[in-house]
Design a protein around this motif. Structure first.
Motif, mmCIF file in Angstrom:
data_model
loop_
_atom_site.group_PDB
_atom_site.id
_atom_site.type_symbol
_atom_site.label_atom_id
_atom_site.label_comp_id
_atom_site.label_asym_id
_atom_site.label_seq_id
_atom_site.Cartn_x
_atom_site.Cartn_y
_atom_site.Cartn_z
ATOM 1 N N UNK A 98 25.649 20.302 35.201
ATOM 2 C CA UNK A 98 26.991 20.235 35.767
ATOM 3 C C UNK A 98 27.933 21.184 35.028
ATOM 4 N N UNK A 99 27.844 21.206 33.702
ATOM 5 C CA UNK A 99 28.707 22.115 32.936
ATOM 6 C C UNK A 99 28.419 23.573 33.273
ATOM 7 N N UNK A 100 27.153 23.915 33.360
ATOM 8 C CA UNK A 100 26.793 25.293 33.710
ATOM 9 C C UNK A 100 27.248 25.628 35.126
ATOM 10 N N UNK A 101 27.064 24.707 36.052
ATOM 11 C CA UNK A 101 27.503 24.934 37.424
ATOM 12 C C UNK A 101 28.997 25.141 37.505
ATOM 13 N N UNK A 102 29.755 24.300 36.797
ATOM 14 C CA UNK A 102 31.218 24.434 36.809
ATOM 15 C C UNK A 102 31.649 25.766 36.197
ATOM 16 N N UNK A 103 31.005 26.168 35.119
ATOM 17 C CA UNK A 103 31.346 27.452 34.493
ATOM 18 C C UNK A 103 31.031 28.618 35.433
ATOM 19 N N UNK A 104 29.894 28.557 36.093
ATOM 20 C CA UNK A 104 29.546 29.626 37.035
ATOM 21 C C UNK A 104 30.487 29.636 38.234
ATOM 22 N N UNK A 105 30.903 28.461 38.676
ATOM 23 C CA UNK A 105 31.862 28.379 39.778
ATOM 24 C C UNK A 105 33.199 28.993 39.407
ATOM 25 N N UNK A 106 33.685 28.672 38.209
ATOM 26 C CA UNK A 106 34.942 29.268 37.741
ATOM 27 C C UNK A 106 34.787 30.783 37.601
ATOM 28 N N UNK A 107 33.625 31.212 37.130
ATOM 29 C CA UNK A 107 33.366 32.648 37.032
ATOM 30 C C UNK A 107 33.412 33.330 38.390
ATOM 31 N N UNK A 108 32.914 32.654 39.409
ATOM 32 C CA UNK A 108 32.971 33.215 40.765
ATOM 33 C C UNK A 108 34.414 33.381 41.218
ATOM 34 N N UNK A 109 35.273 32.424 40.875
ATOM 35 C CA UNK A 109 36.690 32.531 41.245
ATOM 36 C C UNK A 109 37.331 33.745 40.570
ATOM 37 N N UNK A 110 36.987 33.983 39.310
ATOM 38 C CA UNK A 110 37.536 35.152 38.617
ATOM 39 C C UNK A 110 36.958 36.452 39.177
ATOM 40 N N UNK A 111 35.712 36.425 39.624
ATOM 41 C CA UNK A 111 35.126 37.609 40.252
ATOM 42 C C UNK A 111 35.845 37.933 41.556
ATOM 43 N N UNK A 112 36.162 36.901 42.334
ATOM 44 C CA UNK A 112 36.910 37.119 43.575
ATOM 45 C C UNK A 112 38.290 37.675 43.252
ATOM 46 N N UNK A 113 38.920 37.161 42.191
ATOM 47 C CA UNK A 113 40.242 37.672 41.814
ATOM 48 C C UNK A 113 40.159 39.140 41.402
ATOM 49 N N UNK A 114 39.071 39.536 40.758
ATOM 50 C CA UNK A 114 38.914 40.934 40.371
ATOM 51 C C UNK A 114 38.793 41.837 41.603
ATOM 52 N N UNK A 115 38.169 41.316 42.652
ATOM 53 C CA UNK A 115 38.015 42.088 43.884
ATOM 54 C C UNK A 115 39.290 42.105 44.719
ATOM 55 N N UNK A 116 39.958 40.956 44.780
ATOM 56 C CA UNK A 116 41.185 40.815 45.574
ATOM 57 C C UNK A 116 42.237 40.175 44.676
ATOM 58 N N UNK A 117 43.138 40.978 44.091
ATOM 59 C CA UNK A 117 44.132 40.415 43.168
ATOM 60 C C UNK A 117 45.002 39.354 43.841
ATOM 61 N N UNK A 118 45.463 38.422 43.036
ATOM 62 C CA UNK A 118 46.366 37.393 43.550
ATOM 63 C C UNK A 118 47.696 38.033 43.918
ATOM 64 N N UNK A 119 48.482 37.305 44.688
ATOM 65 C CA UNK A 119 49.790 37.819 45.098
ATOM 66 C C UNK A 119 50.653 38.122 43.871
ATOM 67 N N UNK A 120 50.620 37.246 42.874
ATOM 68 C CA UNK A 120 51.396 37.439 41.649
ATOM 69 C C UNK A 120 50.901 38.634 40.848
ATOM 70 N N UNK A 121 49.601 38.925 40.934
ATOM 71 C CA UNK A 121 49.025 40.015 40.174
ATOM 72 C C UNK A 121 49.107 41.371 40.859
ATOM 73 N N UNK A 122 49.403 41.379 42.145
ATOM 74 C CA UNK A 122 49.466 42.667 42.859
ATOM 75 C C UNK A 122 50.826 43.331 42.591
ATOM 76 N N UNK A 123 50.765 44.615 42.498
ATOM 77 C CA UNK A 123 51.973 45.400 42.200
ATOM 78 C C UNK A 123 52.708 45.703 43.510
ATOM 79 N N UNK A 124 54.003 45.368 43.587
ATOM 80 C CA UNK A 124 54.737 45.672 44.826
ATOM 81 C C UNK A 124 54.867 47.180 45.027
ATOM 82 N N UNK A 125 54.941 47.620 46.279
ATOM 83 C CA UNK A 125 55.074 49.045 46.544
ATOM 84 C C UNK A 125 56.398 49.583 46.023
ATOM 85 N N UNK A 126 56.407 50.824 45.603
ATOM 86 C CA UNK A 126 57.612 51.441 45.043
ATOM 87 C C UNK A 126 58.623 51.777 46.106
#
Length: 126
Positions: A98-126
């Motif tokens: 369960x611990x390994x599964x939860x860690x891998x699941x959280x890692x998947x969420x961070x991988x998705x964030x790396x591919x598609x930045x969150x709204x807060x993390x995206x830079x607004x257009x100039x």
């Protein structure tokens, strides 16, 4: 956006765990001798034990939601934790699964964030 990010994270985690994770480790499930009958599942899983796909999916969804919306993430986190704990409670997983599964699941969420930045993390257009 938070739900979409959660679903994308869950999809990545589920695909990874069920195709690579379970096939590479092949850990047998715990013996049910010590688990009371009332806590056992009606139908026992037939896949290998490590890592827990349920815990990975639940953690991936909760972490994905939390990365986009911390308030909604806090709301779904107890449900994800309940899913993970239920896998040990019913005797179908070891705590380390369960611990390994939860860690891998959280890692998947961070991988998705790396591919598609969150709204807060995206830079607004100039």
């Amino acid at each position: 956006r938070a739900a979409t990010r959660g679903l994308a994270s869950l999809t990545l985690a589920s695909l990874t765990i069920n195709t690579i994770g379970k096939r590479s480790v092949r850990r047998a499930r715990p013996a049910l001798d010590q688990v009371p009958i009332v806590r056992r599942l009606g139908r026992q899983p037939i896949t290998t034990s490590f890592p827990s796909g349920h815990a990975a999916s639940a953690a991936a969804f909760a972490a994905g939601v939390a990365l986009e919306s911390p308030a909604w993430g806090a709301a779904v986190a107890p449900v994800a934790a309940s899913v993970a704990l239920s896998r040990v409670y019913t005797g179908v997983h070891f705590p380390s699964d369960v611990l390994a599964g939860a860690a891998l699941g959280a890692g998947a969420a961070f991988a998705v964030r790396a591919l598609v930045p969150t709204r807060a993390g995206s830079v607004p257009p100039a």
